[in-house]
Structures are given as structure tokens and as C-alpha cells.
Design a protein around this motif. Structure first.
Motif, PDB file in Angstrom:
ATOM      1  N   PHE A 214      74.064  43.174  58.002  1.00 40.75           N
ATOM      2  CA  PHE A 214      74.975  44.681  57.836  1.00 40.75           C
ATOM      3  C   PHE A 214      74.090  45.866  57.857  1.00 40.75           C
ATOM      4  O   PHE A 214      73.056  45.955  57.655  1.00 40.75           O
ATOM      5  N   LEU A 215      74.758  46.672  58.545  1.00 40.49           N
ATOM      6  CA  LEU A 215      74.324  48.187  58.647  1.00 40.49           C
ATOM      7  C   LEU A 215      74.857  48.616  57.525  1.00 40.49           C
ATOM      8  O   LEU A 215      75.769  48.810  56.904  1.00 40.49           O
ATOM      9  N   PRO A 216      74.024  49.776  57.057  1.00 38.29           N
ATOM     10  CA  PRO A 216      74.340  50.747  55.825  1.00 38.29           C
ATOM     11  C   PRO A 216      75.661  51.685  56.260  1.00 38.29           C
ATOM     12  O   PRO A 216      76.006  51.788  57.475  1.00 38.29           O
TER      13      PRO A 216
ATOM     14  N   SER B  99      88.553  48.757  59.182  1.00 39.15           N
ATOM     15  CA  SER B  99      87.850  49.248  57.957  1.00 39.15           C
ATOM     16  C   SER B  99      88.374  48.623  56.649  1.00 39.15           C
ATOM     17  O   SER B  99      89.778  48.067  56.808  1.00 39.15           O
TER      18      SER B  99
ATOM     19  N   GLY C 227      81.960  50.421  65.642  1.00 41.12           N
ATOM     20  CA  GLY C 227      81.714  49.241  64.574  1.00 41.12           C
ATOM     21  C   GLY C 227      83.031  49.104  63.445  1.00 41.12           C
ATOM     22  O   GLY C 227      84.090  49.582  63.543  1.00 41.12           O
TER      23      GLY C 227
ATOM     24  N   LYS D  88      83.791  49.468  59.364  1.00 42.37           N
ATOM     25  CA  LYS D  88      83.477  50.179  58.195  1.00 42.37           C
ATOM     26  C   LYS D  88      84.045  49.277  57.034  1.00 42.37           C
ATOM     27  O   LYS D  88      84.870  48.652  56.937  1.00 42.37           O
ATOM     28  N   ASN D  89      82.930  49.605  55.814  1.00 45.20           N
ATOM     29  CA  ASN D  89      83.227  49.110  54.476  1.00 45.20           C
ATOM     30  C   ASN D  89      83.745  47.560  54.601  1.00 45.20           C
ATOM     31  O   ASN D  89      84.939  47.399  54.023  1.00 45.20           O
TER      32      ASN D  89
ATOM     33  N   HIS E   9      79.208  47.489  59.213  1.00 39.29           N
ATOM     34  CA  HIS E   9      78.833  48.181  58.322  1.00 39.29           C
ATOM     35  C   HIS E   9      79.363  47.657  57.002  1.00 39.29           C
ATOM     36  O   HIS E   9      80.512  47.699  56.630  1.00 39.29           O
TER      37      HIS E   9
ATOM     38  N   LYS F 219      78.791  45.150  52.684  1.00 38.44           N
ATOM     39  CA  LYS F 219      77.912  44.797  51.638  1.00 38.44           C
ATOM     40  C   LYS F 219      78.189  43.312  51.267  1.00 38.44           C
ATOM     41  O   LYS F 219      79.481  43.069  51.443  1.00 38.44           O
TER      42      LYS F 219
ATOM     43  N   ASN G 221      77.182  45.758  64.736  1.00 34.82           N
ATOM     44  CA  ASN G 221      77.577  47.041  64.392  1.00 34.82           C
ATOM     45  C   ASN G 221      78.521  46.745  63.294  1.00 34.82           C
ATOM     46  O   ASN G 221      79.748  47.528  63.244  1.00 34.82           O
TER      47      ASN G 221
END
Length: 412
Positions: free
Chosen positions: A410-412, A343, A369, A371-372, A397, A399, A395
Motif C-alpha cells: 500500500f501507498l500512504p 475509493s 490510483g 483511495k482509502n 492507497h 491500510k 498505486n
């Protein structure tokens, strides 16, 4: 003749004083321990290990604490050292090894002693090793046996690595500067269980096809700076491993090699952690991978708060990579439900060329996944005109802004 010897000794003492004074905030008199005076031959054939250990013992244990002990390896000499360990603690708060000569390891058939490392430093706080000398591990006699590419049992992977060239364990306040470390049997420099380490202006070199010859491996350490160095090896230029935090890697030129890596983490289901790692203003040339995070399925723990900024690629394969299914031998690879949590990772201000098509690969665990994850101002072009480049995610996440190729996965 006596006057000439005296003058030479005075000149050497003055030069050493200048070199040491550059690092000393408190000042103090020098006590010089020249390995030649402790019996070293320096002819490249005789075993000089006993002489080095005698010089070290005198500097570490017997020197008055008000003086600064300096173990001196003089120029224009080649010193053969069998595997040996320099032990602390030392009486002085700071102890120097000034490297002006050349150290060579025995070839594999003549290797006697520790199978883990050639030169080891244990429990020595305030150790400074610097100079323009060369430390040659003569690794070519090991490399043919160091590969496990065709071994069906991944558990044997460790046995297929040659000894570390240099290992520093429990050495707080460590400083390494200026020397060349070449042709390691295995990884060149290993730092473990150390706090407040600064590594700068090193040259670490081995052929690009020499297996498992990492440049610098960091494990279970905190507050580490690696800066302004040239690393060209057959594996990771810098590898940041479990239990490590607050690492700053800046101004590294890397290549050939496998790039700058976090991990691999999670071997054997281990609970591994890495955090606060920042890689800045590095150039990677012709490396197998660029900047990456690699974790093994089944592990526990986390890799977080990691940033790569101001990175330049030249004909790099796999430039940006998060790989949570790391399985280097490609056999007995399994899919587990547990994984290292990744993450808060950023890739910012990155540009250059790649020989690959998939230049951004974010392959994350199917349950947890990543994250960030943030990509901003990332521009990677094909090294061959007319080729295409792409990005893939699994998977992940996060931006992406101002990025080419586009990252639409990317996933939100």
C-alpha cells in the motif's frame, strides 16, 4: 363431481390467501387469475404465451383496485412461453404472480420475438413474483454461440450473449422470492431502473462452463436487497452495474461462477457511478474470482463506499481483486489517462482458501490510483498444502491490519 371441483377451488383459494397474506400489510380480498382458465394448455408443447398475456391483462387492467390480483401458475404443469412482455401500470397497488408450475423457453432454433429477453416486465409497481416453481430458459441451445473468446473485435461482445432470461424494468417495489431460475440463454435475471427491490430465497443454476450466464444483474437502480439465495452459474453470481446505489447483498452461496462483482464500469468512456454497496456473510465455492471491482480504462465516474464483510472462500481463484485495467477479451486493450475513481473500499473479516498464488490483487490506475482501501482480519490460505500465497498492489492507497498474506504494497 361439482362438489369436488368446488372443494378443490376453495382449497386453492385458501392456500393462495395464506401465501399472499404473508406479504400483505393492508389485507384485502383476492381475485385469482388461473392461467388455465385463460386457455393455457400446460403440456410443454403448445405456446401458452397468449393465455398468460390474457390472464395478465385481466389481472392488471380489469381488476377492482380494492382487491389483490393474483396471476396463478398451477403445479404439475409445464408451460411453454415464447418471448413475451407483461406491461403496466396496473390498477392495483400490488399484483402477484404465484409460481407453482414450470415455465420453459423455446430452444434457439424456434425462438421468435425479442432478441433481448425471454420474459419481460415493464412499468409495474408493486409486483410480487414468488412460489416454488421452476423457470427454465433451456440455454444449452444458445451456449455454443455465446462465447467471444476468440473474437478479435471486442465491440462484438454484446452480440455473443444470449437473451436475458427475465428482465424487470421500471418496476418499483419489486419482490422476487422462492422460485428456481435455471439454464438461462444469457444472464438469468436483469433488474434495471427500479427502486426498492427485494430478492430472496432464489435458486439460480446453470453449468459452470455456460458462458455469460450471470445470476442477477443490477443496473441504474437504488435500494436493492439480495439475500439468502443459492447461485451457481457460468459468470458473475451477482453483478452490480452503473447507476446503482444502496445495495445490500447478504447470505448468498455462490459457486461455480465468477463471484460477486461491482462492474464492469466505464465501457466506451462512459460516466458510470456505483456507491453504497455492502456485501455481507456470503460463501464462495470454487469460483473464478471472489469479490471484486472491475473498471475499464477510459471511463469516468466513481465506485465508492463499498464493503465486503464476513466472506468465506473455498478453493477460490483471485479471491480479492480491484482491477482497473479490465479487458476480458485480452485484445485491443489500451491504457488511457482517465479512469473510474475507486475509493472507500473495505474488506473485513474475510477468510478461506484459494487455488491461486496472488490472492489479493489491487491493480489501480497509474494516475488516479485507488483511495482509502482497507483490509482488516483477512486470512487467506492456499487450498493445497505447501503452496504459497501473496498480495500485490499497483498505486493502491490504504491500510492493512491483521492480514495474511501480508499486504506491504500500500501507498500512504
Amino acid at each position: 363431481m361439482g362438489c369436488l371441483k368446488l372443494r378443490r377451488h376453495v382449497v386453492i383459494s385458501l392456500l393462495l390467501a395464506i401465501v399472499v397474506a404473508a406479504d400483505c400489510a393492508t389485507g384485502g380480498a383476492l381475485t385469482i387469475f388461473n392461467v388455465l382458465r385463460y386457455g393455457a394448455a400446460g403440456n410443454g408443447r403448445s405456446d401458452d404465451s397468449p393465455a398468460f398475456l390474457r390472464a395478465w391483462e385481466a389481472a392488471c387492467k380489469g381488476n377492482p383496485t380494492k382487491n389483490i390480483p393474483v396471476v396463478y401458475v398451477p403445479p404439475n404443469r409445464t408451460f411453454l412461453l415464447t418471448p413475451l412482455a407483461f406491461l403496466g401500470p396496473c390498477k392495483s397497488q400490488r399484483i402477484y404472480v404465484l409460481m407453482s408450475g414450470k415455465l420453459i423457453a423455446p430452444v434457439k432454433r424456434e425462438w421468435k420475438g425479442s432478441p433481448d429477453a425471454w420474459i419481460q416486465f415493464f412499468g409495474i409497481n408493486g409486483l410480487v413474483m414468488k412460489g416454488k416453481g421452476v423457470i427454465d430458459g433451456q440455454g444449452s441451445t444458445w451456449w455454443p454461440d455465446n462465447t467471444c473468446r476468440n473474437d478479435p473485435d471486442p465491440a462484438k461482445g454484446v452480440a455473443c450473449k444470449g437473451p436475458y432470461g427475465m428482465m424487470f424494468r421500471n418496476c418499483d417495489g419489486l419482490r422476487l422470492k422462492g422460485f428456481s431460475k435455471i439454464n438461462g440463454p444469457g444472464s438469468h435475471i436483469k433488474i434495471t431502473k427500479a427502486n426498492n427491490t427485494v430478492i430472496s430465497n432464489l435458486w439460480i443454476i446453470a453449468p459452470g462452463d455456460s458462458p455469460n450466464t450471470d445470476g442477477i444483474d443490477i443496473t441504474s437502480s437504488t435500494d436493492v436487497q439480495i439475500r439468502n439465495s443459492f447461485i451457481a452459474t457460468g459468470d458473475d453470481c451477482v453483478a452490480i452495474n452503473a447507476g446503482t446505489s444502496n445495495v445490500y447483498v447478504t447470505g448468498i452461496t455462490c459457486g461455480p461462477g465468477h463471484g460477486i462483482s461491482i462492474g464492469s464500469l466505464g465501457h466506451g468512456g462512459g460516466n458510470d457511478t456505483v456507491e453504497n454497496v455492502h456485501v455481507r456473510n456470503c460463501t464462495l465455492k470454487g469460483t473464478l474470482t471472489g469479490v471484486r471491482i472491475k473498471t475499464v480504462q477510459g471511463g469516468k465516474g466513481y465506485a465508492r463506499n463499498i464493503s465486503f464483510k464476513g466472506i468465506k472462500f473455498e478453493a477460490v481463484d483471485n479471491p480479492i481483486q480491484i482491477e482497473q485495467f479490465y479487458c476480458p477479451l485480452k485484445v485491443n486493450c489500451r491504457n488511457y489517462t482517465s479512469a473510474i475513481a475507486v475509493s472507500d473500499v473495505s474488506f473485513v473479516g474475510i477468510s478461506g482458501t484459494s487455488v491461486a498464488q496472488n490472492v489479493i490483487n489491487l491493480n489501480c490506475n497509474q494516475l488516479f490510483g485507488c483511495k482509502n482501501i482497507r483490509l482488516d482480519r483477512v486470512y487467506i490460505q492456499p487450498s493445497i498444502a505447501g503452496n504459497k500465497v501473496s498480495a500485490t498492489c499497483n498505486n493502491a492507497h490504504g491500510k492493512a491490519t491483521h492480514t495474511r498474506p501480508m499486504v506491504n504494497c500500500f501507498l500512504p
